[in-house]
Write an enzyme that holds these catalytic residues in place. Structure first.
Site, PDB file in Angstrom:
ATOM      1  N   LYS A  84      50.760  46.956  41.581  1.00 34.29           N
ATOM      2  CA  LYS A  84      49.898  45.759  41.625  1.00 34.29           C
ATOM      3  C   LYS A  84      49.431  45.295  40.253  1.00 34.29           C
ATOM      4  O   LYS A  84      49.177  44.117  40.045  1.00 34.29           O
ATOM      5  CB  LYS A  84      48.699  46.012  42.530  1.00 34.29           C
ATOM      6  CG  LYS A  84      49.080  46.030  44.000  1.00 34.29           C
ATOM      7  CD  LYS A  84      47.874  45.840  44.882  1.00 34.29           C
ATOM      8  CE  LYS A  84      48.268  45.660  46.333  1.00 34.29           C
ATOM      9  NZ  LYS A  84      48.754  46.923  46.965  1.00 34.29           N
ATOM     10  N   GLU A  97      40.676  38.705  46.647  1.00 37.84           N
ATOM     11  CA  GLU A  97      40.330  39.334  47.912  1.00 37.84           C
ATOM     12  C   GLU A  97      41.000  40.698  47.915  1.00 37.84           C
ATOM     13  O   GLU A  97      41.998  40.915  47.239  1.00 37.84           O
ATOM     14  CB  GLU A  97      40.845  38.505  49.092  1.00 37.84           C
ATOM     15  CG  GLU A  97      42.292  38.773  49.500  1.00 37.84           C
ATOM     16  CD  GLU A  97      43.316  38.350  48.451  1.00 37.84           C
ATOM     17  OE1 GLU A  97      43.030  37.400  47.697  1.00 37.84           O
ATOM     18  OE2 GLU A  97      44.393  38.979  48.378  1.00 37.84           O
ATOM     19  N   SER A 136      56.162  52.653  45.446  1.00 37.47           N
ATOM     20  CA  SER A 136      55.244  51.601  44.994  1.00 37.47           C
ATOM     21  C   SER A 136      53.946  52.139  44.412  1.00 37.47           C
ATOM     22  O   SER A 136      53.313  51.492  43.585  1.00 37.47           O
ATOM     23  CB  SER A 136      54.940  50.650  46.155  1.00 37.47           C
ATOM     24  OG  SER A 136      54.472  51.373  47.276  1.00 37.47           O
TER      25      SER A 136
END
Ligand SMILES: *Cc1c(COP(=O)(O)O)cnc(C)c1O
Length: 393
Positions: free
Chosen positions: A90, A112, A378
């Site tokens: 991310k 968010e 990930s």
């Protein structure tokens, strides 16, 4: 030539677009006009590449997992996004968007978050860039994800606990959009996955595409050819998968396997398997598949993995599934946990629960011994240790 990339209007086949309130029209249009110019400028590319290298620790290794390969009878490489700063992919996107926000003259950042992973990544880059940061998070999630809330606060972000609806991700997103409507001039909304109105899905895919750019180079070093036979990734909103497949999306030699969260099973009503269960609708400004009831009300998704329980799916992935470009498997909680233990014991790598869904999908495909498989890990499993330990109690 046929392409699976976005078209000029922000659509992937039937999916995508920008369905937004009138008041955000100018704001989203400004972003549509700016993002490619900025992302393709030398100045942006240089600063982004430097931060990915020195701050995130890229390139992330492409690791030939010997014992895992033996078990599945092929050659499996793991793309180690778990080794990035903050523990997942991310951060790649968060850095890219903050650099864009600065170039657009924005001074305030909102985001968010569900599990808190995107909130932490955004709070991290806001600390780095000395920018005001407000993160919307459902009150239920604030209680469930205590450690990430504390991290965001320590990083200087304000965490707004959202008390509407089920008090989870969907409600936090509504609240972030409401904030954006009130402050369109100075505020930039960092979306954490390949979701939301155009240009977000394409922008996030491009920012994550560093993953497949590296895979190409690293495969040449390992195998003497720049493409694998298979790519595997898990899908929540779709950003790590989009990054993994980006430079291979139109290369039909490469098979794409996506793992979505089956939860307790797609027939149980406790699932987040959007591709299997979803119907066409609009969520977060994008036309895509959504898990909904007969009245079109969005159903609360469920998965053991907080990063995968999103009721929608990126429009890119909805299209890949519909066109049969990607095979999609719904992986249930128990299969994911088993796969996480397997990787831990075979390779000494504790994966994130999300990534464990991609690992479990290895079991669904029949490989040839010569097949080259690249699977994106990930994120790391530190955040999931309690879930892993409690599962077999
Ligand atoms: C958030 C998250 C995901 C799911 O998001 P995508 O946008 O689908 O990649 C997957 N893995 C980890 C470790 C995450 O934190």
């Amino acid at each position: 030539m046929k392409t699976y990339q976005v078209n000029q209007d922000g659509y992937y086949g039937d999916f995508g677009g920008a369905y937004i309130p009138e008041i955000l029209h100018q704001c989203v249009k400004d972003l549509q006009d700016a993002y490619l110019k900025v992302l393709e400028s030398d100045d942006f590319k240089k600063e982004f590449a430097q931060l990915l290298k020195d701050y995130v620790g890229r390139p992330s290794p492409l690791y030939l997992a010997q014992r895992l390969s033996e078990k599945y009878g092929c050659r499996i490489y793991l793309k180690r996004e778990d080794l990035n700063h903050t523990g997942a992919h991310k951060i790649n996107n968060a850095i890219g968007q903050i650099l864009l926000a600065r170039r657009m003259g924005k001074t305030r950042i909102i985001a968010e978050t569900g599990a808190g992973q995107h909130g932490v990544a955004t709070a991290t880059v806001c600390a780095l860039m000395n920018m005001e940061c407000v993160v919307y998070m459902g009150k239920t999630d604030v209680a469930r994800q205590h450690v990430n809330v504390e991290k965001m606060k320590m990083l200087g972000a304000k965490v707004e606990a959202v008390t509407s609806g089920n008090m989870t991700l969907k409600d936090a997103t509504n609240e972030a959009i409401r904030d954006w409507c009130c402050h369109p001039e100075n505020t930039y909304y960092v979306i954490g996955s390949t979701v939301g109105p155009h240009p977000y899905p394409d922008m996030v895919a491009r920012l994550q595409s560093v993953i497949s750019e590296e895979i190409k180079k690293q495969l040449v070093e390992h195998e003497g050819r720049d493409y694998p036979d298979y790519l595997f990734a898990c899908v929540g909103g779709g950003s790590n998968a989009a990054g993994t497949i980006y430079h291979y999306i139109d290369d039909e030699r490469v098979k794409i396997v996506l793992a979505e969260a089956g939860g307790k099973g797609i027939e149980t009503g406790m699932s987040a398997a959007t591709i299997q269960l979803g119907r066409l609708g609009i969520i977060h400004g994008s036309k895509t598949l959504i898990i909904q009831d007969e009245d079109g009300q969005i159903t609360e998704p469920y998965s053991i993995s907080a990063g995968l329980d999103y009721p929608g799916i990126g429009p890119m992935h909805a299209n890949l599934a519909k066109q049969h470009r990607a095979s999609v498997f719904a992986i249930n909680d128990d299969e994911a946990v088993k796969a996480a233990y397997e990787l831990t014991r075979l390779e000494g790598i504790i994966p994130a629960l999300e990534s464990a869904h991609a690992l479990a999908a290895l079991d669904k495909v029949k490989f040839k011994p010569t097949d080259i498989v690249v699977l994106t890990v990930s994120g790391r499993g530190d955040k999931d240790i309690e879930t892993y330990l409690n599962y077999y109690k």
